[in-house]
Each structure stands twice: as C-alpha cells, then as structure tokens.
Design an enzyme around this catalytic site. Sequence first.
Site, mmCIF file in Angstrom:
data_model
loop_
_atom_site.group_PDB
_atom_site.id
_atom_site.type_symbol
_atom_site.label_atom_id
_atom_site.label_comp_id
_atom_site.label_asym_id
_atom_site.label_seq_id
_atom_site.Cartn_x
_atom_site.Cartn_y
_atom_site.Cartn_z
ATOM 1 N N GLU A 48 0.833 -1.210 0.000
ATOM 2 C CA GLU A 48 0.000 0.000 0.000
ATOM 3 C C GLU A 48 0.865 1.257 0.000
ATOM 4 O O GLU A 48 0.597 2.214 -0.732
ATOM 5 C CB GLU A 48 -0.937 0.009 1.214
ATOM 6 C CG GLU A 48 -2.030 -1.055 1.184
ATOM 7 C CD GLU A 48 -3.049 -0.877 0.054
ATOM 8 O OE1 GLU A 48 -3.208 0.245 -0.450
ATOM 9 O OE2 GLU A 48 -3.663 -1.892 -0.329
ATOM 10 N N ASN A 52 1.234 3.890 -3.142
ATOM 11 C CA ASN A 52 0.958 5.319 -2.953
ATOM 12 C C ASN A 52 2.116 6.183 -3.452
ATOM 13 O O ASN A 52 1.897 7.207 -4.122
ATOM 14 C CB ASN A 52 0.703 5.621 -1.471
ATOM 15 C CG ASN A 52 -0.700 5.250 -1.043
ATOM 16 O OD1 ASN A 52 -1.535 4.881 -1.859
ATOM 17 N ND2 ASN A 52 -0.960 5.357 0.254
ATOM 18 N N ARG A 107 -9.542 3.858 -7.212
ATOM 19 C CA ARG A 107 -8.886 3.613 -5.934
ATOM 20 C C ARG A 107 -9.992 3.639 -4.893
ATOM 21 O O ARG A 107 -10.988 4.338 -5.044
ATOM 22 C CB ARG A 107 -7.841 4.689 -5.591
ATOM 23 C CG ARG A 107 -7.000 5.163 -6.737
ATOM 24 C CD ARG A 107 -5.797 4.361 -7.108
ATOM 25 N NE ARG A 107 -5.301 3.348 -6.228
ATOM 26 C CZ ARG A 107 -4.523 2.367 -6.669
ATOM 27 N NH1 ARG A 107 -4.210 2.269 -7.936
ATOM 28 N NH2 ARG A 107 -4.048 1.486 -5.840
HETATM 29 N N1 LIG Z 1 2.979 9.053 -1.203
HETATM 30 C C1 LIG Z 1 1.953 9.894 -1.448
HETATM 31 N N2 LIG Z 1 2.167 11.049 -2.122
HETATM 32 C C2 LIG Z 1 1.147 11.917 -2.391
HETATM 33 N N3 LIG Z 1 -0.131 11.712 -1.987
HETATM 34 C C3 LIG Z 1 -0.405 10.586 -1.299
HETATM 35 C C4 LIG Z 1 0.621 9.612 -0.991
HETATM 36 N N4 LIG Z 1 0.042 8.619 -0.292
HETATM 37 C C5 LIG Z 1 -1.253 8.939 -0.174
HETATM 38 N N5 LIG Z 1 -1.539 10.116 -0.778
HETATM 39 C C6 LIG Z 1 -2.856 10.784 -0.808
HETATM 40 O O1 LIG Z 1 -3.672 10.239 0.228
HETATM 41 C C7 LIG Z 1 -4.873 9.703 -0.336
HETATM 42 C C8 LIG Z 1 -5.299 8.482 0.464
HETATM 43 O O2 LIG Z 1 -4.366 7.402 0.300
HETATM 44 P P1 LIG Z 1 -4.905 5.913 0.449
HETATM 45 O O3 LIG Z 1 -3.764 4.984 0.163
HETATM 46 O O4 LIG Z 1 -5.588 5.781 1.768
HETATM 47 O O5 LIG Z 1 -6.026 5.798 -0.681
HETATM 48 P P2 LIG Z 1 -5.832 5.661 -2.262
HETATM 49 O O6 LIG Z 1 -4.408 5.379 -2.597
HETATM 50 O O7 LIG Z 1 -6.438 6.853 -2.898
HETATM 51 O O8 LIG Z 1 -6.722 4.380 -2.600
HETATM 52 P P3 LIG Z 1 -6.284 2.842 -2.343
HETATM 53 O O9 LIG Z 1 -5.019 2.845 -1.530
HETATM 54 O O10 LIG Z 1 -7.428 2.219 -1.605
HETATM 55 O O11 LIG Z 1 -6.090 2.292 -3.719
HETATM 56 C C9 LIG Z 1 -4.555 9.428 -1.786
HETATM 57 O O12 LIG Z 1 -5.703 9.425 -2.596
HETATM 58 C C10 LIG Z 1 -3.601 10.588 -2.121
HETATM 59 O O13 LIG Z 1 -4.326 11.768 -2.383
HETATM 60 MG MG LIG Z 2 -3.331 3.926 -1.651
#
Ligand SMILES: Nc1ncnc2c1ncn2[C@@H]1O[C@H](COP(=O)(O)OP(=O)(O)OP(=O)(O)O)[C@@H](O)[C@H]1O
Ligand SMILES: [Mg+2]
Length: 148
Positions: A48, A52, A107
């Site tokens: 995860e 990200n 996502r």
């Molecule tokens: N490394 C990162 N750099 C920039 N933004 C991030 C990063 N990690 C998370 N985010 C932001 O935080 C939000 C939430 O992250 P999260 O992993 O909970 O959900 P997601 O990636 O959108 O969906 P999923 O992980 O369920 O596929 C993301 O949609 C993004 O906007």
């Molecule tokens: Mg994610």
Amino acid sequence: MTGTNEMTLSFSAKSENEAFARVAVAAFVSQLDPTLDELNDLKTAVSEAVTNAIIHGYESDPSCQVTIEATIEGDSVSITVTDNGHGIEDLELARQPLYTSKPELERSGMGFTIMENFMDRFEVSSTSGGGTRVAMQKRIESKKALYN
Ligand SMILES: Nc1ncnc2c1ncn2[C@@H]1O[C@H](COP(=O)(O)OP(=O)(O)OP(=O)(O)O)[C@@H](O)[C@H]1O
Ligand SMILES: [Mg+2]
C-alpha cells in the site's frame, strides 16, 4: 537474535516494482520467523505504501526513486517508505477511510487505513511539494511462540 539489522532499497517508480518491494521486505523479515499471517500483513502494508509513492507521489514517473528502509531490532521490524514527490496537502483528510484523490482510477481510499490496522505503529509525514514518508513498525511473535 541480537543487535540490529538494517537494509535500504531504492527502485524506480514503476508499478512492476510493487511486487518486487513486497517480496524483498518479506525475505528480509523472514529471519524473524514470522507466521504467514504476520508476513501477509507486512506485505500488504508495504504494498500500500509503495503503491501510494508510485501513483500519488510520483504519478508513475519512472525516473523517480522510491526508498524503503527496514530495521530489525529484537523481535520488531521498522519500515519506512519514502518518496520525494508531490506530497500531501491535507494529511488529516488523506488519512480518512474511503478518501481518495483519484476516484477516476478506481482507488478505494483504504491504503492508509489498511497500513494502520495491519501494523502496530504507523506514522505518516508529508509536506506539499516535498514528498511523503510512511513509518511503520510491527512486532513479530514468530512461529515458535505458537508451539509453546
Ligand atoms: N505518497 C503519497 N504522495 C502523495 N499523496 C499521497 C501519498 N500517499 C497517499 N496520498 C494521498 O492520500 C490519499 C489516500 O491514500 P490511500 O492509500 O488511503 O487511498 P488511495 O491510494 O487513494 O486508494 P487505495 O489505496 O485504496 O487504492 C490518496 O488518494 C492521495 O491523495
Ligand atoms: Mg493507496
């Protein structure tokens, strides 16, 4: 096991490397003799965080690097996943279950929630434009504990 054991891994922000990163961390942690459940939790959390970094941090720009550092200390493993990408403007919002900034990519917004639930400690720090660092820790009970 006594003392600490550290490793650092850097790789291109390509989705092909998600599986590589997950397996590499699992191989490193295997010296703590984790149960399958513990290993699966760790692999999922790493996956995860790395996903990200690649998708949100770097928008899948393969010239960018994701870095994983892992430290084994006693029966615990600490893992950080770092990118120098876009960063997160509103961390509180980003950490909400079901929040995603990319609903068009289907996502589910559960990554941070999964990391938090699967690990014993979870911290994320980020600055808009300055990248993101996820630090997590898990204590490994090890298979031996099951036999006692
Ligand atoms: N490394 C990162 N750099 C920039 N933004 C991030 C990063 N990690 C998370 N985010 C932001 O935080 C939000 C939430 O992250 P999260 O992993 O909970 O959900 P997601 O990636 O959108 O969906 P999923 O992980 O369920 O596929 C993301 O949609 C993004 O906007
Ligand atoms: Mg994610």
